[in-house]
Design a protein around this motif. Structure first.
Motif, PDB file in Angstrom:
ATOM      1  N   LEU A   4       0.686  -1.297  -0.143  1.00 11.39           N
ATOM      2  CA  LEU A   4       0.168   0.026   0.207  1.00 11.39           C
ATOM      3  C   LEU A   4       0.650   1.468   0.074  1.00 11.39           C
ATOM      4  O   LEU A   4       1.749   1.197   0.845  1.00 11.39           O
ATOM      5  N   GLU A   5       0.760   2.204  -1.238  1.00 15.60           N
ATOM      6  CA  GLU A   5       1.299   3.457  -1.091  1.00 15.60           C
ATOM      7  C   GLU A   5       0.572   4.413  -1.311  1.00 15.60           C
ATOM      8  O   GLU A   5      -0.440   4.120  -1.986  1.00 15.60           O
ATOM      9  N   VAL A   6       0.689   5.512  -0.096  1.00 18.51           N
ATOM     10  CA  VAL A   6      -0.007   6.358  -0.215  1.00 18.51           C
ATOM     11  C   VAL A   6       0.303   7.831  -0.338  1.00 18.51           C
ATOM     12  O   VAL A   6       1.611   8.226   0.220  1.00 18.51           O
ATOM     13  N   ARG A   7       0.131   8.623  -1.679  1.00 15.11           N
ATOM     14  CA  ARG A   7       0.940   9.936  -2.143  1.00 15.11           C
ATOM     15  C   ARG A   7       0.540  10.948  -1.477  1.00 15.11           C
ATOM     16  O   ARG A   7      -0.617  11.101  -0.706  1.00 15.11           O
ATOM     17  N   ASP A   8       1.617  11.978  -1.354  1.00 12.43           N
ATOM     18  CA  ASP A   8       0.892  12.915  -0.420  1.00 12.43           C
ATOM     19  C   ASP A   8       0.147  13.558  -1.593  1.00 12.43           C
ATOM     20  O   ASP A   8      -0.868  14.302  -0.575  1.00 12.43           O
ATOM     21  N   GLY A   9       0.106  13.912  -2.173  1.00 15.68           N
ATOM     22  CA  GLY A   9      -1.586  14.316  -3.330  1.00 15.68           C
ATOM     23  C   GLY A   9      -2.565  13.471  -2.573  1.00 15.68           C
ATOM     24  O   GLY A   9      -3.286  14.729  -2.298  1.00 15.68           O
TER      25      GLY A   9
END
Length: 183
Positions: A4-9
């Motif tokens: 799971l990767e959560v981007r800053d945007g």
């Protein structure tokens, strides 16, 4: 490797939406989006594919996976998200949860638009075997132009800024995709 990767945007957009959400609709859309993605994951695993990573961006969720064999199986994985959205719509409607049903219906219908990277466009790409990139681009441009035109008209009527924003985001992604296919 993280699954799971959560981007800053995504976090910035989530915070901004949380601040302006006076009707508490955001949690309903987040639940509808989670069910939508679970639909993809369920059909993917049933078809023999495997999830590699889920990335949450400001433009939505991106599921990276090993795809099953066959064009129809790949298209089924793409269409499983909207199918899960429509199932949630029916279930929530039966329970009288009309705002959740509306959020889920909107999410499912939007994702069926016939332009990549949305589910409808990706399903068409798989069914067509990757052929007709210029026809796909023309269809994407037509949908994009329709969203922008409708958004501008609604905005002038005193609403529809959200549709204008969605049209602009899709326009940027469409131009990026078209640039890739013409290189």
């Amino acid at each position: 490797m993280k699954r799971l990767e959560v981007r800053d945007g995504f976090l910035v957009l989530l915070a901004a939406l949380w601040c302006v959400d006076e009707t508490n609709t955001l949690p309903l859309f987040l639940l509808a989006a989670a069910i939508h993605e679970l639909g993809h994951v369920l059909v993917l695993s049933l078809a023999g594919g495997r999830v590699l990573r889920l990335t949450l961006t400001a433009c939505g969720a991106v599921l990276r996976c090993t795809l099953p064999e066959g064009r129809c199986a790949r298209a089924a994985v793409c269409l499983a998200g909207p199918a899960a959205s429509f199932a949630l719509t029916a279930f929530a409607g039966e329970l009288g949860l009309y705002r959740l049903a509306g959020a889920s219906m909107l999410l499912g219908a939007f994702n069926l638009l016939p332009m990549p990277p949305l589910d409808g466009g990706m399903a068409l790409c798989h069914l067509a075997g990757g052929r007709f990139p210029f026809a796909r681009g023309a269809l994407s441009l037509a949908v994009m132009a329709g969203l922008l035109t409708t958004g501008c008209w609604l905005w002038r009527q005193g609403g529809g800024a959200w549709l204008l924003l969605i049209g602009a985001l899709i326009s940027a992604q469409t131009m990026k995709n078209l640039a890739k296919t013409t290189e």
